[in-house]
Design a protein around this motif. Structure first.
Motif, PDB file in Angstrom:
ATOM      1  N   ASP A 295      -8.860   3.986  -1.308  1.00  0.00           N
ATOM      2  CA  ASP A 295      -9.604   3.492  -2.231  1.00  0.00           C
ATOM      3  C   ASP A 295      -8.938   3.545  -3.585  1.00  0.00           C
ATOM      4  O   ASP A 295      -9.092   2.528  -4.425  1.00  0.00           O
ATOM      5  CB  ASP A 295     -11.037   4.509  -2.246  1.00  0.00           C
ATOM      6  CG  ASP A 295     -12.050   4.113  -1.158  1.00  0.00           C
ATOM      7  OD1 ASP A 295     -11.911   3.530  -0.536  1.00  0.00           O
ATOM      8  OD2 ASP A 295     -12.961   5.244  -0.998  1.00  0.00           O
ATOM      9  N   ARG A 296      -8.141   4.508  -4.093  1.00  0.00           N
ATOM     10  CA  ARG A 296      -7.264   4.454  -4.961  1.00  0.00           C
ATOM     11  C   ARG A 296      -6.359   3.378  -5.149  1.00  0.00           C
ATOM     12  O   ARG A 296      -6.064   2.738  -6.216  1.00  0.00           O
ATOM     13  CB  ARG A 296      -6.531   5.902  -5.225  1.00  0.00           C
ATOM     14  CG  ARG A 296      -5.675   6.013  -6.217  1.00  0.00           C
ATOM     15  CD  ARG A 296      -6.500   5.757  -7.801  1.00  0.00           C
ATOM     16  NE  ARG A 296      -5.641   6.059  -8.847  1.00  0.00           N
ATOM     17  CZ  ARG A 296      -5.696   5.625 -10.073  1.00  0.00           C
ATOM     18  NH1 ARG A 296      -6.851   5.062 -10.200  1.00  0.00           N
ATOM     19  NH2 ARG A 296      -4.923   5.749 -10.939  1.00  0.00           N
ATOM     20  N   ILE A 297      -5.643   3.042  -4.019  1.00  0.00           N
ATOM     21  CA  ILE A 297      -4.823   1.829  -3.733  1.00  0.00           C
ATOM     22  C   ILE A 297      -5.387   0.606  -4.185  1.00  0.00           C
ATOM     23  O   ILE A 297      -5.073  -0.097  -4.870  1.00  0.00           O
ATOM     24  CB  ILE A 297      -4.074   2.048  -2.499  1.00  0.00           C
ATOM     25  CG1 ILE A 297      -2.784   3.269  -2.652  1.00  0.00           C
ATOM     26  CG2 ILE A 297      -3.237   0.700  -2.335  1.00  0.00           C
ATOM     27  CD1 ILE A 297      -2.513   3.573  -0.967  1.00  0.00           C
TER      28      ILE A 297
ATOM     29  N   GLY B  26      -4.965  -6.843 -11.222  1.00  0.00           N
ATOM     30  CA  GLY B  26      -5.255  -8.563 -10.738  1.00  0.00           C
ATOM     31  C   GLY B  26      -4.807  -8.829  -9.456  1.00  0.00           C
ATOM     32  O   GLY B  26      -4.717  -9.863  -9.078  1.00  0.00           O
ATOM     33  N   LEU B  27      -4.823  -7.831  -8.472  1.00  0.00           N
ATOM     34  CA  LEU B  27      -4.637  -8.300  -7.086  1.00  0.00           C
ATOM     35  C   LEU B  27      -5.584  -7.888  -6.345  1.00  0.00           C
ATOM     36  O   LEU B  27      -6.579  -7.245  -6.640  1.00  0.00           O
ATOM     37  CB  LEU B  27      -3.091  -7.816  -6.763  1.00  0.00           C
ATOM     38  CG  LEU B  27      -1.964  -8.054  -7.261  1.00  0.00           C
ATOM     39  CD1 LEU B  27      -0.743  -7.025  -6.873  1.00  0.00           C
ATOM     40  CD2 LEU B  27      -1.481  -9.595  -6.956  1.00  0.00           C
ATOM     41  N   ASN B  28      -5.611  -8.476  -4.952  1.00  0.00           N
ATOM     42  CA  ASN B  28      -6.767  -7.988  -4.000  1.00  0.00           C
ATOM     43  C   ASN B  28      -6.315  -7.050  -2.987  1.00  0.00           C
ATOM     44  O   ASN B  28      -5.233  -6.626  -2.839  1.00  0.00           O
ATOM     45  CB  ASN B  28      -7.192  -9.178  -3.160  1.00  0.00           C
ATOM     46  CG  ASN B  28      -7.348 -10.650  -4.021  1.00  0.00           C
ATOM     47  OD1 ASN B  28      -8.313 -10.137  -5.117  1.00  0.00           O
ATOM     48  ND2 ASN B  28      -6.950 -11.823  -3.620  1.00  0.00           N
ATOM     49  N   LYS B  29      -7.345  -6.165  -2.636  1.00  0.00           N
ATOM     50  CA  LYS B  29      -7.204  -5.219  -1.318  1.00  0.00           C
ATOM     51  C   LYS B  29      -6.502  -5.672  -0.384  1.00  0.00           C
ATOM     52  O   LYS B  29      -5.684  -4.836   0.365  1.00  0.00           O
ATOM     53  CB  LYS B  29      -8.710  -4.133  -1.313  1.00  0.00           C
ATOM     54  CG  LYS B  29      -9.394  -5.119  -0.482  1.00  0.00           C
ATOM     55  CD  LYS B  29     -10.467  -4.103  -0.340  1.00  0.00           C
ATOM     56  CE  LYS B  29     -11.615  -4.734   0.740  1.00  0.00           C
ATOM     57  NZ  LYS B  29     -12.931  -3.856   0.543  1.00  0.00           N
TER      58      LYS B  29
ATOM     59  N   GLY C  79       0.747  -1.148   0.152  1.00  0.00           N
ATOM     60  CA  GLY C  79      -0.057  -0.072   0.001  1.00  0.00           C
ATOM     61  C   GLY C  79       0.852   1.191  -0.012  1.00  0.00           C
ATOM     62  O   GLY C  79       0.541   2.181  -0.587  1.00  0.00           O
ATOM     63  N   ASP C  80       1.976   1.186   0.822  1.00  0.00           N
ATOM     64  CA  ASP C  80       2.851   2.431   0.883  1.00  0.00           C
ATOM     65  C   ASP C  80       3.762   2.550  -0.319  1.00  0.00           C
ATOM     66  O   ASP C  80       4.035   3.588  -0.812  1.00  0.00           O
ATOM     67  CB  ASP C  80       3.580   2.184   2.011  1.00  0.00           C
ATOM     68  CG  ASP C  80       2.979   2.726   3.151  1.00  0.00           C
ATOM     69  OD1 ASP C  80       1.710   3.501   3.275  1.00  0.00           O
ATOM     70  OD2 ASP C  80       3.237   2.236   4.421  1.00  0.00           O
ATOM     71  N   ILE C  81       4.009   1.455  -1.146  1.00  0.00           N
ATOM     72  CA  ILE C  81       4.892   1.476  -2.309  1.00  0.00           C
ATOM     73  C   ILE C  81       3.984   2.112  -3.359  1.00  0.00           C
ATOM     74  O   ILE C  81       4.310   3.049  -4.086  1.00  0.00           O
ATOM     75  CB  ILE C  81       5.039   0.058  -2.856  1.00  0.00           C
ATOM     76  CG1 ILE C  81       6.385  -0.514  -1.720  1.00  0.00           C
ATOM     77  CG2 ILE C  81       5.898   0.042  -4.205  1.00  0.00           C
ATOM     78  CD1 ILE C  81       6.575  -1.842  -1.985  1.00  0.00           C
ATOM     79  N   ILE C  82       2.717   1.795  -3.555  1.00  0.00           N
ATOM     80  CA  ILE C  82       1.891   2.164  -4.393  1.00  0.00           C
ATOM     81  C   ILE C  82       1.488   3.728  -4.101  1.00  0.00           C
ATOM     82  O   ILE C  82       1.366   4.672  -5.015  1.00  0.00           O
ATOM     83  CB  ILE C  82       0.530   1.373  -4.586  1.00  0.00           C
ATOM     84  CG1 ILE C  82       0.980  -0.021  -5.253  1.00  0.00           C
ATOM     85  CG2 ILE C  82      -0.401   2.051  -5.746  1.00  0.00           C
ATOM     86  CD1 ILE C  82      -0.320  -1.017  -5.260  1.00  0.00           C
ATOM     87  N   GLY C  83       1.299   3.933  -2.707  1.00  0.00           N
ATOM     88  CA  GLY C  83       0.705   5.283  -2.279  1.00  0.00           C
ATOM     89  C   GLY C  83       1.806   6.487  -2.484  1.00  0.00           C
ATOM     90  O   GLY C  83       1.473   7.508  -2.288  1.00  0.00           O
ATOM     91  N   GLU C  84       2.966   6.017  -2.377  1.00  0.00           N
ATOM     92  CA  GLU C  84       4.126   6.885  -2.448  1.00  0.00           C
ATOM     93  C   GLU C  84       4.027   8.072  -3.574  1.00  0.00           C
ATOM     94  O   GLU C  84       4.124   9.212  -3.307  1.00  0.00           O
ATOM     95  CB  GLU C  84       5.693   6.481  -2.526  1.00  0.00           C
ATOM     96  CG  GLU C  84       6.837   7.142  -2.209  1.00  0.00           C
ATOM     97  CD  GLU C  84       8.071   6.413  -2.169  1.00  0.00           C
ATOM     98  OE1 GLU C  84       9.112   6.820  -1.530  1.00  0.00           O
ATOM     99  OE2 GLU C  84       8.110   5.305  -2.798  1.00  0.00           O
ATOM    100  N   GLY C  85       3.815   7.686  -4.694  1.00  0.00           N
ATOM    101  CA  GLY C  85       3.585   8.602  -5.821  1.00  0.00           C
ATOM    102  C   GLY C  85       2.428   9.441  -5.531  1.00  0.00           C
ATOM    103  O   GLY C  85       2.435  10.755  -5.949  1.00  0.00           O
ATOM    104  N   ILE C  86       1.325   8.767  -5.098  1.00  0.00           N
ATOM    105  CA  ILE C  86       0.080   9.641  -4.922  1.00  0.00           C
ATOM    106  C   ILE C  86       0.402  10.860  -3.854  1.00  0.00           C
ATOM    107  O   ILE C  86      -0.220  11.948  -4.040  1.00  0.00           O
ATOM    108  CB  ILE C  86      -0.888   8.641  -4.459  1.00  0.00           C
ATOM    109  CG1 ILE C  86      -1.210   7.475  -5.529  1.00  0.00           C
ATOM    110  CG2 ILE C  86      -2.297   9.379  -3.641  1.00  0.00           C
ATOM    111  CD1 ILE C  86      -2.387   6.367  -5.138  1.00  0.00           C
TER     112      ILE C  86
END
Length: 320
Positions: A130-132, A140-143, A110-117
């Motif tokens: 929600d965006r993550i 194709g992955l789960n929350k 979550g933090d890896i994907i959210g860093e750019g955000i």
């Protein structure tokens, strides 16, 4: 009336040299000219060490060029500062070759994907979460995966996380640097199909760097073939496979295995003799001359220019 397609990315006389000590210079990218049209996939192929990855990294500003320009939406990317540079960093992203090395092992997914955000201030609080989740679903992955760490995933799943990270800032242009070479064959097709689906859905433009010509044919609109820092052939994917003009391209295509054993037996294999010359001390003239079965005296004296010899088919070879 035909509407002229405007290039999203223009690469003009680009050079990237590395000092390797004792006054020696490695010419990784040497005078490359390319245009990438918005919405297309440009495949970039060639042997290891030909400069593909260096070209990709210079485009996204991970390397400063030795000479030449990279223009994105008409602006020289290596001259950008302030808000323009931040905007460029959002619009242009890279998917790295090794999904094991390109993810921070100490950060959750979550933090890896959210860093750019966070850096670009795109979403906050619940919207960010929600965006993550949306991005994870998109690849194709789960929350539930958002709270896990990279070591808990397989190679294919890690590459999907890398793709989600690249998409998080809503880019227009992605440099995919051999995104499937570190994956199992069974997973490669899944990742390729995912990239193609995302391109259609999100209107993305790609440079797709790879060794595998059959895979590049499948994903690319046009293909550029590199040899020792130079682009030696550039045309549509179909033309390159049906009518390769450069002797190096012909040799690469002859090495692709054919599923039918009967066809495989009849197929002419072009075996290249000798080693690839050193990029530290490249030969005068055509860099492929010493391995080329058609080489003429002019080939060792004069470097051929990349010229349009047929409609939309460019080749750098003295045969044409």
């Amino acid at each position: 009336m035909t509407v002229e397609r405007i290039p999203l990315v223009e690469i003009k006389n680009l050079k990237k040299y590395f000092n390797v000590g004792r006054g020696a210079v490695l010419k990784a990218v040497d005078n490359v000219n390319l245009q990438i049209i918005e919405g297309e996939t440009l495949g970039l192929v060639g042997e290891s060490g030909c400069g593909k990855t260096t070209l990709g990294r210079t485009i996204v500003r991970l390397y400063e060029p030795t000479a030449g320009q990279v223009l994105f939406e008409g602006k020289n990317v290596h001259k950008l500062t302030g808000q323009q540079l931040k905007e460029f960093n959002r619009k242009v992203q890279m998917i790295f070759q090794d999904p094991y090395a390109s993810l921070n092992p100490r950060m959750t997914v979550g933090d890896i994907i959210g860093e750019g955000i966070d850096i670009h201030g795109l979403y906050k609080n619940k919207e960010r979460t929600d965006r993550i989740y949306e991005l994870l679903s998109l690849v194709g992955l789960n929350k539930e995966h958002a709270n896990r760490f990279p070591h808990e995933f397989s190679g294919g799943q890690r590459q999907r996380i890398g793709i989600a990270r690249a998409l998080a800032v809503e880019p227009k242009f992605i440099v995919a640097d051999e995104p499937i070479s570190a994956l199992d064959v069974s997973i490669q097709a899944q990742v390729i199909n995912l990239l193609m689906e995302l391109q259609q859905k999100l209107k993305l433009t790609y440079i797709f760097i790879a060794h595998d010509l059959s895979m590049v044919k499948y994903v690319s609109d046009r293909i550029a073939v590199m040899y020792l820092g130079h682009v030696v052939e550039l045309t549509t994917s179909e033309d390159l496979h049906n009518r390769p003009l450069h002797p190096y391209t012909q040799a690469l295509l002859s090495a692709i295995p054919v599923p039918d054993p009967e066809t495989e037996r009849k197929k002419e294999r072009i075996l290249l003799e000798g080693d690839v010359p050193s990029p530290i001390n490249p030969p005068k003239g055509c860099r492929f001359a010493k391995r080329c079965r058609y080489a003429k005296p002019i080939c060792t004296e004069q470097q051929p220019e990349l010229k349009e010899v047929e409609k939309n088919h460019f080749v750098a070879c003295h045969l044409y």
